[in-house]
Design a protein around this motif. Structure first.
Motif, PDB file in Angstrom:
ATOM      1  N   SER A   1      68.531  92.642  84.794  1.00 28.79           N
ATOM      2  CA  SER A   1      68.286  92.547  83.349  1.00 28.79           C
ATOM      3  C   SER A   1      68.608  91.158  82.826  1.00 28.79           C
ATOM      4  N   GLN A   2      69.684  90.585  83.327  1.00 28.44           N
ATOM      5  CA  GLN A   2      70.091  89.252  82.895  1.00 28.44           C
ATOM      6  C   GLN A   2      69.072  88.199  83.307  1.00 28.44           C
ATOM      7  N   ALA A   3      68.419  88.437  84.437  1.00 29.68           N
ATOM      8  CA  ALA A   3      67.463  87.460  84.967  1.00 29.68           C
ATOM      9  C   ALA A   3      66.065  87.599  84.377  1.00 29.68           C
ATOM     10  N   ALA A   4      65.804  88.644  83.630  1.00 26.01           N
ATOM     11  CA  ALA A   4      64.451  88.897  83.109  1.00 26.01           C
ATOM     12  C   ALA A   4      63.917  87.660  82.387  1.00 26.01           C
ATOM     13  N   TYR A   5      62.680  87.296  82.715  1.00 20.89           N
ATOM     14  CA  TYR A   5      62.053  86.127  82.126  1.00 20.89           C
ATOM     15  C   TYR A   5      60.785  86.532  81.397  1.00 20.89           C
ATOM     16  N   ASP A   6      60.760  86.273  80.095  1.00 18.45           N
ATOM     17  CA  ASP A   6      59.608  86.592  79.247  1.00 18.45           C
ATOM     18  C   ASP A   6      58.748  85.342  79.139  1.00 18.45           C
ATOM     19  N   HIS A   7      57.659  85.322  79.899  1.00 15.77           N
ATOM     20  CA  HIS A   7      56.786  84.157  79.911  1.00 15.77           C
ATOM     21  C   HIS A   7      55.914  84.139  78.666  1.00 15.77           C
ATOM     22  N   GLU A   8      55.736  82.953  78.089  1.00 19.14           N
ATOM     23  CA  GLU A   8      54.992  82.847  76.831  1.00 19.14           C
ATOM     24  C   GLU A   8      53.481  82.939  77.017  1.00 19.14           C
ATOM     25  N   GLY A   9      53.005  82.853  78.214  1.00 16.59           N
ATOM     26  CA  GLY A   9      51.570  82.880  78.454  1.00 16.59           C
ATOM     27  C   GLY A   9      50.969  84.243  78.201  1.00 16.59           C
ATOM     28  N   PRO A  10      49.663  84.377  78.371  1.00 16.83           N
ATOM     29  CA  PRO A  10      48.983  85.646  78.124  1.00 16.83           C
ATOM     30  C   PRO A  10      49.374  86.707  79.144  1.00 16.83           C
ATOM     31  N   SER A  11      49.148  87.965  78.798  1.00 15.89           N
ATOM     32  CA  SER A  11      49.331  89.057  79.755  1.00 15.89           C
ATOM     33  C   SER A  11      48.367  88.800  80.908  1.00 15.89           C
ATOM     34  N   ARG A  12      48.903  88.754  82.127  1.00 10.65           N
ATOM     35  CA  ARG A  12      48.067  88.266  83.231  1.00 10.65           C
ATOM     36  C   ARG A  12      48.492  88.881  84.559  1.00 10.65           C
ATOM     37  N   LEU A  13      47.504  89.083  85.415  1.00 12.29           N
ATOM     38  CA  LEU A  13      47.736  89.467  86.798  1.00 12.29           C
ATOM     39  C   LEU A  13      47.308  88.303  87.676  1.00 12.29           C
TER      40      LEU A  13
END
Length: 209
Positions: free
Chosen positions: A39-51
């Motif tokens: 949980s502490q390491a979770a990274y919310d990337h600002e880019g679009p939802s992407r695969l």
């Protein structure tokens, strides 16, 4: 007939296992980092939802050798089934790598790309709901045995894109199916480091989470 079929499966497993061992798809054991660290390491990337589908390809034979999937949903992770990209500071649960910052994502691709392998990178922007479905799917899949990277990844993508991505044991077949989806972009990363890529992780000092 059954004997011939079983022999064929054994030969297939041998070929896939050899390819996997060379490319870094030979580590069935999975780390289970404590949930609070994840949980502490979770990274919310600002880019679009992407695969992002990664396919490692042998430069000598042209054969696919490993498949993995980066998902950018409410957080960005990499599903690296039976993969060998590991570091003590990089949280992992069930072959899902967490904390995939731009630096980590770059290190991941450069770890796999070397004189013997190139990395095909296929990206597809998707609605947030699809990205979240993919995120839940990779988190729920669990540890993957050796040489089943394409099979597990294609199973997940087949759930997201039924009729477009079929279940397969072969990384290149998976990349072909995924590449047929409208909107997929593609690039190929070439590097010319030595085949032994273990030093990439030994020398890497990632940011602490």
């Amino acid at each position: 007939m059954a004997r011939g079929w079983n022999a064929g499966l054994r030969r297939l497993a041998l070929v896939l296992g050899t390819m996997a061992a060379l490319a870094g798809c030979d580590t069935p054991e999975s780390a289970w980092t404590p949930p609070d660290v994840v949980s502490q390491a979770a990274y919310d990337h600002e880019g679009p939802s992407r695969l992002t589908l990664f396919t490692m390809i042998n430069n000598r034979t042209g054969a696919g050798a490993h498949s993995s999937l980066m998902v950018n949903g409410s957080e960005r992770v990499i599903f690296d089934p039976a993969g060998s990209f590991r570091h003590e500071k990089l949280p992992e649960r069930g072959h899902v790598l967490y904390g995939i910052t731009p630096k980590v994502a770059d290190k991941y691709t450069r770890y796999h790309a070397r004189e013997t392998f190139r990395v095909q990178v296929q990206e597809l922007d998707v609605p947030p709901a699809v990205a979240q479905q993919a995120l839940r799917a990779v988190q729920a899949y669990g540890p993957v045995p050796s040489a089943q990277c394409a099979r597990s990844t294609s199973t997940i993508l087949g759930q997201l894109f039924p009729g477009q991505v079929g279940q397969t044991w072969f990384p290149k077949r998976l990349s072909e199916d995924f590449g047929g989806i409208a909107g997929v972009s593609e690039q190929v990363l070439h590097e010319y480091d030595d085949h032994d890529n273990s030093r990439v992780l030994r020398e890497w000092v990632p940011d602490a989470f």
